[in-house]
Scaffold this motif. Structure first.
Motif, mmCIF file in Angstrom:
data_model
loop_
_atom_site.group_PDB
_atom_site.id
_atom_site.type_symbol
_atom_site.label_atom_id
_atom_site.label_comp_id
_atom_site.label_asym_id
_atom_site.label_seq_id
_atom_site.Cartn_x
_atom_site.Cartn_y
_atom_site.Cartn_z
ATOM 1 N N LEU A 331 0.841 -1.193 0.000
ATOM 2 C CA LEU A 331 0.000 0.000 0.000
ATOM 3 C C LEU A 331 0.880 1.250 0.000
ATOM 4 N N TYR A 332 0.479 2.242 -0.756
ATOM 5 C CA TYR A 332 1.281 3.463 -0.841
ATOM 6 C C TYR A 332 0.380 4.696 -0.917
ATOM 7 N N LYS A 333 0.922 5.822 -0.484
ATOM 8 C CA LYS A 333 0.230 7.113 -0.609
ATOM 9 C C LYS A 333 0.765 7.875 -1.811
ATOM 10 N N ASN A 334 2.097 7.878 -1.936
ATOM 11 C CA ASN A 334 2.766 8.595 -3.026
ATOM 12 C C ASN A 334 3.583 7.622 -3.865
ATOM 13 N N GLU A 335 3.562 7.813 -5.188
ATOM 14 C CA GLU A 335 4.235 6.887 -6.091
ATOM 15 C C GLU A 335 5.721 6.725 -5.800
ATOM 16 N N GLU A 336 6.370 7.799 -5.338
ATOM 17 C CA GLU A 336 7.819 7.717 -5.114
ATOM 18 C C GLU A 336 8.183 6.794 -3.942
ATOM 19 N N GLU A 337 7.194 6.397 -3.148
ATOM 20 C CA GLU A 337 7.446 5.478 -2.039
ATOM 21 C C GLU A 337 7.630 4.032 -2.511
ATOM 22 N N ILE A 338 7.068 3.727 -3.681
ATOM 23 C CA ILE A 338 6.923 2.325 -4.088
ATOM 24 C C ILE A 338 8.269 1.635 -4.281
ATOM 25 N N TYR A 339 9.136 2.213 -5.108
ATOM 26 C CA TYR A 339 10.388 1.536 -5.473
ATOM 27 C C TYR A 339 11.294 1.286 -4.264
ATOM 28 N N PRO A 340 11.581 2.299 -3.443
ATOM 29 C CA PRO A 340 12.440 2.024 -2.282
ATOM 30 C C PRO A 340 11.827 1.025 -1.312
ATOM 31 N N GLU A 341 10.495 1.031 -1.188
ATOM 32 C CA GLU A 341 9.835 0.078 -0.296
ATOM 33 C C GLU A 341 9.975 -1.350 -0.827
ATOM 34 N N TYR A 342 9.885 -1.494 -2.145
ATOM 35 C CA TYR A 342 10.070 -2.813 -2.775
ATOM 36 C C TYR A 342 11.482 -3.334 -2.498
ATOM 37 N N LYS A 343 12.480 -2.457 -2.648
ATOM 38 C CA LYS A 343 13.865 -2.856 -2.378
ATOM 39 C C LYS A 343 14.050 -3.242 -0.906
ATOM 40 N N LYS A 344 13.347 -2.544 -0.018
ATOM 41 C CA LYS A 344 13.417 -2.859 1.402
ATOM 42 C C LYS A 344 12.808 -4.245 1.670
ATOM 43 N N ILE A 345 11.697 -4.543 1.003
ATOM 44 C CA ILE A 345 11.044 -5.864 1.149
ATOM 45 C C ILE A 345 11.991 -6.972 0.696
ATOM 46 N N ILE A 346 12.669 -6.762 -0.430
ATOM 47 C CA ILE A 346 13.616 -7.756 -0.949
ATOM 48 C C ILE A 346 14.704 -8.039 0.089
ATOM 49 N N LYS A 347 15.280 -6.984 0.650
ATOM 50 C CA LYS A 347 16.351 -7.165 1.635
ATOM 51 C C LYS A 347 15.863 -7.915 2.873
ATOM 52 N N GLU A 348 14.636 -7.652 3.284
ATOM 53 C CA GLU A 348 14.082 -8.327 4.461
ATOM 54 C C GLU A 348 13.936 -9.820 4.207
ATOM 55 N N TYR A 349 13.429 -10.176 3.016
ATOM 56 C CA TYR A 349 13.233 -11.597 2.710
ATOM 57 C C TYR A 349 14.558 -12.303 2.433
ATOM 58 N N GLU A 350 15.551 -11.569 1.979
ATOM 59 C CA GLU A 350 16.878 -12.173 1.806
ATOM 60 C C GLU A 350 17.436 -12.638 3.153
ATOM 61 N N LYS A 351 17.091 -11.936 4.217
ATOM 62 C CA LYS A 351 17.539 -12.330 5.555
ATOM 63 C C LYS A 351 16.679 -13.466 6.115
ATOM 64 N N LEU A 352 15.404 -13.490 5.741
ATOM 65 C CA LEU A 352 14.470 -14.459 6.307
ATOM 66 C C LEU A 352 14.435 -15.791 5.556
ATOM 67 N N ASP A 353 14.721 -15.767 4.252
ATOM 68 C CA ASP A 353 14.526 -16.956 3.407
ATOM 69 C C ASP A 353 15.830 -17.280 2.672
ATOM 70 N N GLN A 354 16.440 -18.396 3.025
ATOM 71 C CA GLN A 354 17.745 -18.747 2.456
ATOM 72 C C GLN A 354 17.652 -19.033 0.960
ATOM 73 N N THR A 355 16.618 -19.776 0.531
ATOM 74 C CA THR A 355 16.501 -20.109 -0.899
ATOM 75 C C THR A 355 16.264 -18.854 -1.736
ATOM 76 N N PHE A 356 15.510 -17.901 -1.180
ATOM 77 C CA PHE A 356 15.296 -16.635 -1.872
ATOM 78 C C PHE A 356 16.616 -15.879 -1.993
ATOM 79 N N ASN A 357 17.371 -15.856 -0.930
ATOM 80 C CA ASN A 357 18.656 -15.160 -0.899
ATOM 81 C C ASN A 357 19.652 -15.775 -1.880
ATOM 82 N N GLU A 358 19.622 -17.102 -2.044
ATOM 83 C CA GLU A 358 20.588 -17.797 -2.894
ATOM 84 C C GLU A 358 20.175 -17.860 -4.363
ATOM 85 N N SER A 359 18.957 -17.468 -4.660
ATOM 86 C CA SER A 359 18.478 -17.538 -6.044
ATOM 87 C C SER A 359 19.255 -16.576 -6.939
ATOM 88 N N SER A 360 19.601 -17.040 -8.127
ATOM 89 C CA SER A 360 20.343 -16.214 -9.089
ATOM 90 C C SER A 360 19.415 -15.491 -10.065
#
Length: 589
Positions: A331-360
């Motif tokens: 969910l977003y209020k302003n469009e400029e929030e979307i991309y950095p938030e997506y990158k933040k989500i990726i980093k969080e799951y890289e720490k939580l999920d080993q197979t996700f982190n190791e995927s090429s």
């Protein structure tokens, strides 16, 4: 067709290593009747089809059968993939009496060229998107047939009619089996000039100046004679149409009329729910004739359950052991929030999920239109280099070498059209494709350069042209294209915005889908989850959201504006989606 167990295990070993075909793939490989094979995302369609063809050709060869196999692919990349499997399996490339190639290559070789030889006594064809010289031909034709148009004051009229001829479409009148002209431009004076316009258009085609659409027109005319249909039906007992949803309606109809008989085994393979070309209708599916190849190895049930809500007819099944991440509503209020938030989500799951982190596999932002790129990354336009992304490196290299050969052949008194026709129908092009695949994989090594030089010289010598050595500039050009490709790959992390159309056929680690303007994708999502009853949306948009979600192995993120997030929407989506709400700003006293 009886498959020997040893042959089956050999092909399975070549394609899957220590793995095995699943029950659906095995059933498809054994299937020996005309069917429409609906192959879902990640179901191993290309692998299973290559195995099926390899085993079929082995079987026909060992039994000395004269029955032919015809494989019609959507691209030359698929031709290379299948031929590589056949070579590894000891079958070799697809050669006479069999055929492998695109639908245009098939009909040009077996219908259009024979028709021109039979009807017009020549086969000097130049097939292109359009011909610049057509307009001048029509101008000359009109001046010859309407003397009054030769006067300077009527040049405007003559030019306008020449343009109408150019834009009007030749069609086959099926009731009378004659060629007719369709009023494509909706011109009110069309009937007054139609006879001469048709004469001009058809006389130009008779000279061999054809467009890609003409392939199906002249093939249809050729196949009006039953004896020609009989020859092709008798030659090709087994016919496979790959990616049938991307085949033009005219091509599909022609193949159906030709091979949809009791004596032929005609199998169409693809996914109708991935029909995303605008103005191309969804192919009709007869459920009585469908075989579903729908066990996916790409993602787990966390993704599949939502795909089956978005597209229930797909009925995607998964392996119990396969795991993905529950999809995210961002969910977003302003469009400029979307991309950095997506990158933040990726980093969080890289720490939580080993197979996700190791995927090429790659992470990509997917947009409906190029204009949305500058909304996702403010002021950053969609990268123009993606416009050539759909044109494979193999295609670029192949075109470069063919043009080089044609230019050298023309020097020994060969006409340009004849040289192009000869090279484009030469059986050694299959060998060229194999060499170029090796160039793409390994670069232009000394060994590969020698193989390429040898092949080019064989073709040049066949036409009496002068041979080349490895110092020829053509090898520098091949190398430059290869290195440019490597440089483009290195840029992928900074340039990650793509249209949904451009990633069809790819596999991604994660994808973020954004939806701006009228929010067509959001509306489809809300309808499919029974938030609203509005079914007034384009089937292409429906298919696009299905294509986007089915690309991922692990994580799918959908950006939704906070204004859409009503109590009813929340109630329907929060059960199986992870909801990522914007951070609430804390008031500072």
């Amino acid at each position: 067709m009886q498959i020997k167990d040893g042959d089956y295990k050999l092909v399975e070993k070549i394609l899957l290593g220590d793995g095995q075909f699943n029950s659906k793939q095995r059933e498809f490989i054994d299937l020996n009747e005309s069917k429409t094979i609906v192959a879902g995302p990640g179901a191993g369609k290309t692998t299973a089809l290559a195995a099926k063809i390899a085993l079929l050709l082995k079987n026909l060869s060992s039994s000395n059968s004269k029955e032919g196999v015809c494989i019609i692919t959507h691209t030359n990349v698929a031709v290379n993939e299948i031929n590589n499997v056949l070579n590894k399996a000891g079958v070799g490339n697809v050669n006479h009496p069999h055929f492998i190639g695109t639908i245009h290559e098939f009909f040009n070789r077996f219908c259009v060229i024979p028709f021109f030889k039979y009807k017009f006594k020549h086969n000097s064809l130049i097939i292109d998107k359009k011909h610049q010289s057509d307009f001048d031909y029509y101008i000359t034709f009109l001046g010859r047939n309407y003397p009054w148009m030769s006067k300077p004051q009527f040049n405007g009229v003559k030019n306008a009619i020449a343009e109408r001829i150019q834009d009007s479409e030749l069609i086959l009148d099926k009731e009378n089996n004659t060629v007719d002209l369709f009023n494509s431009t909706n011109w009110d004076k069309f009937e007054k000039y139609k006879v001469k316009m048709l004469e001009a258009k058809y006389s130009r085609k008779k000279q061999g100046f054809l467009t890609h659409e003409d392939t199906f027109l002249f093939s249809s005319i050729f196949l009006l004679e039953n004896r020609f249909k009989a020859v092709l039906r008798n030659r090709f007992k087994y016919v496979f149409l790959d990616e049938f949803q991307d085949t033009t309606p005219a091509g599909t109809e022609l193949l159906e009329k030709l091979f949809g008989t009791e004596d032929n085994i005609y199998q169409k393979v693809g996914d109708p729910y991935q029909t995303i070309t605008y103005n191309q209708p969804m192919p009709d599916i007869d459920e009585q004739q469908v075989f579903r190849l729908n066990i996916t190895n790409r993602f787990g049930n966390e993704i599949a359950e939502h795909l089956n809500i978005i597209m229930p007819d797909a009925n995607i099944q998964t392996y119990q052991w396969k795991r993905s991440i529950s999809p995210v509503i961002l969910l977003y209020k302003n469009e400029e929030e979307i991309y950095p938030e997506y990158k933040k989500i990726i980093k969080e799951y890289e720490k939580l999920d080993q197979t996700f982190n190791e995927s090429s596999k790659e992470d990509k932002v997917l947009v409906l239109t190029r204009a949305w790129s500058s909304i996702v990354k403010k002021g950053v336009p969609y990268s123009e280099k993606k416009q050539v992304k759909l044109k494979s490196v193999n295609y670029i290299l192949k075109s470069l070498i063919i043009d080089f050969i044609v230019k050298r052949i023309v020097l020994v008194e060969e006409s340009l059209s004849e040289a192009k026709l000869w090279i484009n129908n030469h059986h050694k092009l299959i060998q060229l494709n194999t060499i170029l695949i090796n160039v793409i994989k390994n670069g232009l090594t000394g060994t590969i350069k020698d193989e390429l030089k040898k092949l080019i010289n064989e073709l040049l010598q066949e036409k009496g042209a002068v041979s080349i050595n490895v110092r020829n500039n053509i090898f520098n050009q091949v190398e430059a294209i290869f290195f440019n490709r490597q440089a483009s790959k290195a840029e992928k992390n900074t340039d990650d915005i793509f249209t949904i159309h451009s990633v069809k056929g790819e596999t991604l680690r994660s994808a973020l889908v954004v939806d701006f303007d009228d929010k067509p994708l959001t509306n489809i999502l809300l309808h499919r989850y029974r938030v609203n009853d509005n079914e007034n949306y384009l089937y292409t948009h429906h298919n696009l959201i299905y294509v986007a979600m089915s690309r991922v192995t692990h994580l799918f993120v959908f950006a939704m504006h906070i204004d859409v997030w009503s109590h009813k929407v929340k109630e329907k989506l929060e059960t199986n989606w992870v909801i990522r709400e914007p951070e609430v700003e804390t008031a500072v006293n």
